[in-house]
Write an enzyme that holds these catalytic residues in place. Structure first.
Site, PDB file in Angstrom:
ATOM      1  N   GLU A  44       0.633  -1.695   0.498  1.00  0.00           N
ATOM      2  CA  GLU A  44       0.090   0.086  -0.053  1.00  0.00           C
ATOM      3  C   GLU A  44       0.765   1.381   0.059  1.00  0.00           C
ATOM      4  OE1 GLU A  44      -2.679   0.239   3.493  1.00  0.00           O
ATOM      5  OE2 GLU A  44      -3.593  -2.043   3.121  1.00  0.00           O
ATOM      6  N   GLU A 100     -13.620   4.398   0.649  1.00  0.00           N
ATOM      7  CA  GLU A 100     -15.096   3.478   0.903  1.00  0.00           C
ATOM      8  C   GLU A 100     -15.846   3.820   1.650  1.00  0.00           C
ATOM      9  OE1 GLU A 100     -12.893  -0.266   0.854  1.00  0.00           O
ATOM     10  OE2 GLU A 100     -10.971   1.040   0.384  1.00  0.00           O
ATOM     11  N   LYS A 120     -15.662   2.464   5.764  1.00  0.00           N
ATOM     12  CA  LYS A 120     -14.817   1.479   6.776  1.00  0.00           C
ATOM     13  C   LYS A 120     -15.230   2.707   7.738  1.00  0.00           C
ATOM     14  CE  LYS A 120     -10.785   1.801   4.680  1.00  0.00           C
ATOM     15  NZ  LYS A 120      -9.178   2.067   3.865  1.00  0.00           N
ATOM     16  N   GLU A 162      -9.186   7.894   5.906  1.00  0.00           N
ATOM     17  CA  GLU A 162      -9.182   6.426   5.055  1.00  0.00           C
ATOM     18  C   GLU A 162     -11.029   6.000   4.861  1.00  0.00           C
ATOM     19  OE1 GLU A 162      -8.221   3.032   6.527  1.00  0.00           O
ATOM     20  OE2 GLU A 162      -6.008   4.116   7.012  1.00  0.00           O
TER      21      GLU A 162
END
Length: 568
Positions: A284, A352, A355, A361
């Site tokens: 990542e 997203e 999450k 995030e």
């Protein structure tokens, strides 16, 4: 980072700084890496896997990393030639560690069951030391059991076992030369884990997040340094190397940590610990865009964003990711390991909204869940390399021998330099720089002469490195100053020559003779114009190597150059 919020690591960066410093490896050549995306699914109204596959194809994305082994996604990715990484989530780590039968059943159900899908790795756990340190004792046993299961089903050659590690596994990450693993995991966990990776032909994988470092310490870190934009850079005094972006510094901190682990070990050194594996793999890396989760129209429904940095903008995320992709595809390595092959995954494919954790995030995606882009990123044709600092003759650098390598390796590299362009006459017996008569001293002379003539090429398979403070005892065998000239090094290309030419003319050189109608305008070439400007600057600034460097664009010669009717 995906499963839980990424807590602020104890950073030691007090940095200014992202122009990418490319240190090309002339001796062996650095290779381009590969880059993919992390495909998370914790979003409402997310397009289905078959549509995701079409999205990947349209954007030239050839690798994806999944945070589980979603059957619908694995089925959709079959027969696409897209490489796929699957994950054994942290919640199943203890089961895989405690039961070879469970590990075998997991591999049969989640890897072997998809023969048409090009699965190339299994990530066992995710940032275990950081997210769930209580599972640390189970990590390596789980990896070994998954590996044994892959062997039993005949897939161990095609599918490698890895584990993503958060950077706070290091006690310190800047300066890179001080990087080392935490005492609680260094010998007890990291050493046997690296031995396992060595034996199985796998790689050490980390997650790198300059964005998070900046978010948590915006008063201490320069945003340009984070985003690969032009900046003053940061000197690692331990190595003399300059860093112009935090990603490189983080990667090199891991290289140094591995070296320290190797030097402290009483056991044999494998491929990774010995340094023969120069790959730098990551699962990542990315930057938050702060652009909402389900599309522009829904951005107002996010509620109060308490944890999103002011740097979390689509423009900044685009800059970071495009520059990182360009770096990987161009194969530029790092300052400490210029021939390192860097590969990894951009986090992440989608914003997203489901999450947990900090608000940022949820906004790392390249696309909204409906498939529309948050911003444009090109995985096929990387844009221009991140800008390098303005060429400055005063910004001197030298190429020196690495005394830590063997005399044989130094001698081989010395012979190469002398046979491929370096003037080694001064280190022959009885000549100016023959003393001290050591391989290190002679190699440093030859390497530096090669470096100054060959546009900053200084690696020699790890036998040399660039420093930015003149080494003590440096021998200067140049001819008398009055009998020297500074000319353009055409090997660097017209773009770099033009930048250095502009610098010389705007910093004291009299360039009137190369204007149209001037005595040295013809021949009208970059080589002639740059040579004239460089030489005029050189004469006005003391005829030193430094005043004829121009970031590798200039070279000192001792025969008077003549270009047509233009005599310097």
């Amino acid at each position: 980072m995906h499963a839980q919020t990424y807590k602020s690591m104890a950073l030691t960066h007090l940095l200014v700084g992202a122009a990418l410093l490319s240190l090309a490896c002339f001796f062996s050549g650095s290779e381009a890496g590969t880059v993919g995306v992390c495909y998370g699914m914790m979003a409402s109204k997310l397009i289905k896997p078959p549509a995701v596959v079409q999205l990947l194809k349209r954007n030239g994305i050839t690798m994806v990393h999944l945070y589980d082994a979603n059957p619908e996604a694995l089925t959709a990715l079959a027969n696409t030639n897209i490489k796929v990484g699957v994950s054994l989530p942290n919640q199943y780590l203890a089961l895989a560690a405690g039961s070879t039968l469970y590990a075998l059943q997991w591999v049969q159900s989640n890897v072997k069951a998809y023969p048409g899908t090009k699965i190339n790795h299994v990530a066992v756990g995710n940032e275990v030391f950081h997210q769930q340190p209580e599972l640390t004792p189970q990590l390596l046993p789980a990896m070994k059991n998954i590996q044994a299961a892959l062997v039993s089903v005949g897939l161990a050659d095609a599918v490698k076992v890895v584990t993503p590690i958060a950077l706070d596994a290091l006690t310190k990450s800047f300066p890179p030369s001080e990087g080392q693993f935490r005492d609680d995991i260094a010998q007890s966990v990291m050493r046997p884990l690296i031995d396992f990776l060595d034996r199985t032909g796998s790689h050490l994988t980390f997650n790198y997040y300059p964005y998070l470092a900046y978010r948590d310490h915006p008063d201490q870190i320069n945003l340009d340094y984070v985003l690969f934009r032009p900046n003053k850079g940061q000197l690692d005094k331990g190595t003399g190397l300059m860093y112009y972006n935090m990603f490189d510094a983080m990667v090199d901190a891991v290289f140094h940590a591995v070296e320290k682990l190797s030097s402290s070990s009483e056991h044999g050194r494998g491929r990774i610990l010995s340094g023969s594996d120069s790959s730098a793999s990551f699962i990542e890396s990315g930057s938050a865009n702060g652009g909402g989760t389900t599309g522009p129209a829904a951005a107002d429904n996010l509620g109060e964003q308490k944890s999103v940095s002011a740097a979390a903008t689509p423009a900044n995320a685009q800059t970071y990711n495009n520059n990182l992709i360009s770096k990987i595809l161009r194969g530029t390595g790092t300052p400490y390991k210029p021939n390192a092959v860097i590969s990894g995954y951009i986090f992440s494919l989608f914003n997203e909204d489901l999450k947990p954790g900090d608000d940022d995030e949820r906004s790392f995606g390249l696309f909204y869940p409906n498939g529309t882009p948050v911003y444009k990123v090109d995985f096929v044709n990387p844009g221009p390399a991140p800008a390098t600092p303005t060429p400055t003759p005063a910004g001197s650098s030298w190429c020196t021998a690495n005394a830590a390598v063997s005399d044989k390796q130094l001698q081989d590299a010395l012979d190469y330099a002398c046979a491929n362009g370096a003037d080694c006459s001064a280190i022959q017996p009885g000549k100016t720089c023959y003393q001290p008569n050591t391989v290190v001293a002679h190699a440093s002379y030859a390497f530096n002469d090669f470096y100054q003539r060959k546009s900053g090429t200084c690696d020699f398979n790890g036998a040399a490195s660039i420093v930015y403070q003149k080494p003590t005892g440096t021998c200067d065998a140049s001819a008398p100053a009055a009998a020297s000239w500074c000319v353009a090094n055409t090997a660097v290309g017209d773009t770099r020559l033009q930048a250095a030419l502009d610098y010389a003319c705007s910093n004291g050189a009299d360039c009137s003779a190369i204007q149209r109608g001037g005595r040295c305008f013809d021949p009208d070439t970059k080589e002639v114009h740059a040579s004239y400007a460089f030489n005029d600057y050189y004469k006005r600034n003391g005829r030193t190597e430094q005043s004829c460097n121009f970031d590798g664009c200039g070279s000192v010669v001792h025969q008077q150059p003549k270009y047509g009717n233009c005599v310097l």
